[in-house]
Motif scaffolding. Structure first.
Motif, PDB file in Angstrom:
ATOM      1  N   GLU A   1       4.206  26.173  -9.395  1.00 24.52           N
ATOM      2  CA  GLU A   1       3.265  27.018 -10.151  1.00 24.52           C
ATOM      3  C   GLU A   1       1.994  26.206 -10.311  1.00 24.52           C
ATOM      4  O   GLU A   1       1.988  25.165 -10.960  1.00 24.52           O
ATOM      5  CB  GLU A   1       3.824  27.387 -11.520  1.00 24.52           C
ATOM      6  N   TRP A   2       0.908  26.682  -9.698  1.00 24.12           N
ATOM      7  CA  TRP A   2      -0.363  25.954  -9.642  1.00 24.12           C
ATOM      8  C   TRP A   2      -1.402  26.797 -10.366  1.00 24.12           C
ATOM      9  O   TRP A   2      -1.758  27.870  -9.899  1.00 24.12           O
ATOM     10  CB  TRP A   2      -0.751  25.755  -8.178  1.00 24.12           C
ATOM     11  N   THR A   3      -1.890  26.329 -11.503  1.00 22.84           N
ATOM     12  CA  THR A   3      -2.799  27.120 -12.332  1.00 22.84           C
ATOM     13  C   THR A   3      -4.203  26.524 -12.336  1.00 22.84           C
ATOM     14  O   THR A   3      -4.411  25.389 -12.765  1.00 22.84           O
ATOM     15  CB  THR A   3      -2.266  27.241 -13.770  1.00 22.84           C
ATOM     16  N   GLU A   4      -5.136  27.339 -11.842  1.00 23.83           N
ATOM     17  CA  GLU A   4      -6.553  27.020 -11.926  1.00 23.83           C
ATOM     18  C   GLU A   4      -7.071  27.666 -13.211  1.00 23.83           C
ATOM     19  O   GLU A   4      -6.773  28.828 -13.496  1.00 23.83           O
ATOM     20  CB  GLU A   4      -7.302  27.566 -10.700  1.00 23.83           C
ATOM     21  N   MET A   5      -7.855  26.948 -13.978  1.00 21.88           N
ATOM     22  CA  MET A   5      -8.272  27.331 -15.323  1.00 21.88           C
ATOM     23  C   MET A   5      -9.061  28.650 -15.378  1.00 21.88           C
ATOM     24  O   MET A   5      -9.863  28.936 -14.498  1.00 21.88           O
ATOM     25  CB  MET A   5      -9.129  26.206 -15.899  1.00 21.88           C
ATOM     26  N   ALA A   6      -8.822  29.404 -16.445  1.00 25.25           N
ATOM     27  CA  ALA A   6      -9.613  30.614 -16.693  1.00 25.25           C
ATOM     28  C   ALA A   6     -11.084  30.229 -16.722  1.00 25.25           C
ATOM     29  O   ALA A   6     -11.464  29.203 -17.286  1.00 25.25           O
ATOM     30  CB  ALA A   6      -9.207  31.247 -18.026  1.00 25.25           C
ATOM     31  N   GLY A   7     -11.928  31.030 -16.067  1.00 24.18           N
ATOM     32  CA  GLY A   7     -13.347  30.745 -15.984  1.00 24.18           C
ATOM     33  C   GLY A   7     -13.730  29.996 -14.720  1.00 24.18           C
ATOM     34  O   GLY A   7     -14.893  29.990 -14.333  1.00 24.18           O
ATOM     35  N   PHE A   8     -12.763  29.353 -14.066  1.00 27.46           N
ATOM     36  CA  PHE A   8     -12.998  28.681 -12.785  1.00 27.46           C
ATOM     37  C   PHE A   8     -13.042  29.759 -11.702  1.00 27.46           C
ATOM     38  O   PHE A   8     -12.360  30.779 -11.815  1.00 27.46           O
ATOM     39  CB  PHE A   8     -11.858  27.683 -12.521  1.00 27.46           C
TER      40      PHE A   8
ATOM     41  N   VAL B   1     -11.184  21.913 -16.742  1.00 28.35           N
ATOM     42  CA  VAL B   1     -12.490  21.578 -16.179  1.00 28.35           C
ATOM     43  C   VAL B   1     -13.572  22.304 -16.968  1.00 28.35           C
ATOM     44  O   VAL B   1     -13.312  23.367 -17.551  1.00 28.35           O
ATOM     45  CB  VAL B   1     -12.548  21.959 -14.672  1.00 28.35           C
ATOM     46  N   ASP B   2     -14.768  21.754 -16.974  1.00 31.13           N
ATOM     47  CA  ASP B   2     -15.922  22.424 -17.581  1.00 31.13           C
ATOM     48  C   ASP B   2     -16.364  23.523 -16.614  1.00 31.13           C
ATOM     49  O   ASP B   2     -17.136  23.279 -15.688  1.00 31.13           O
ATOM     50  CB  ASP B   2     -17.051  21.431 -17.840  1.00 31.13           C
ATOM     51  N   THR B   3     -15.832  24.712 -16.816  1.00 27.41           N
ATOM     52  CA  THR B   3     -16.088  25.808 -15.877  1.00 27.41           C
ATOM     53  C   THR B   3     -17.555  26.235 -15.868  1.00 27.41           C
ATOM     54  O   THR B   3     -18.044  26.718 -14.852  1.00 27.41           O
ATOM     55  CB  THR B   3     -15.203  27.023 -16.199  1.00 27.41           C
ATOM     56  N   ALA B   4     -18.276  26.019 -16.953  1.00 32.00           N
ATOM     57  CA  ALA B   4     -19.688  26.406 -17.001  1.00 32.00           C
ATOM     58  C   ALA B   4     -20.500  25.607 -15.981  1.00 32.00           C
ATOM     59  O   ALA B   4     -21.386  26.155 -15.324  1.00 32.00           O
ATOM     60  CB  ALA B   4     -20.263  26.217 -18.409  1.00 32.00           C
TER      61      ALA B   4
END
Length: 136
Positions: A38-45, A125-128
C-alpha cells in the motif's frame, strides 16, 4: 556489496528502493515491494492516492513522475529505524516539463518493511511548493 543487495534489514530494503528509483530501474524498485504493498502519496500532491501492487505503484507514481518532470530525484539523507518502521528524511528535486519551474522540497517518508519487502509507504511533503511548480 552483495550483503547489502541481499539484506532483508528494513533500512537496506528502503535504501535499495531509493537507489533503484534514482537509476530509473523500475524492475529493481518493484523487487523491493510486497505483492500487497500500500503506497500512499499525500493528499494535495499531484499523484495523491493509495496505490497497490508493485506494478500499480510504478505505473501510477514513478512512470507518471517521469512523464511530468525532468530529473525527478528523491535524495534520502537521514534514516530513523525502529523495528519494521523506517522513516526517511529526504529532498525532492526536479524540473516540471510543462512550466520549466524547479522544486527543491523537504519530505519525510514512512516505510513499513516485513519479510524483506516494503508493505506500506506514506509520503509527507509540502504540497504547496510542488503545486507552485505546476502553475504557469
Amino acid at each position: 556489496m552483495a550483503e547489502f543487495t541481499e539484506s532483508t534489514a528494513p533500512a537496506d530494503v528502503v535504501r535499495r528502493q531509493y537507489l533503484a528509483s534514482a537509476a530509473g530501474d523500475l524492475e529493481a524498485l518493484r523487487a523491493t515491494l510486497a505483492p500487497d504493498v500500500e503506497w500512499t502519496e499525500m493528499a494535495g500532491f499531484p499523484l495523491a492516492g493509495t496505490y497497490r501492487t508493485p506494478d500499480g505503484v510504478t505505473s501510477n507514481v514513478m512512470e507518471k513522475l517521469g512523464q511530468d518532470w525532468d530529473d525527478w530525484t528523491a535524495h534520502d539523507d537521514t534514516y530513523v529505524v525502529h523495528g519494521e518502521n523506517v522513516v526517511v528524511l529526504a529532498r525532492y528535486t526536479a524540473v516540471n516539463k510543462s512550466t520549466a519551474k524547479s522544486i527543491d522540497v523537504r519530505v519525510a517518508h514512512h516505510f513499513v518493511v516485513r519479510g524483506g519487502l516494503i508493505v506500506r509507504f506514506e509520503q509527507f511533503v509540502d504540497t504547496a511548493l510542488v503545486r507552485d511548480a505546476l502553475t504557469h
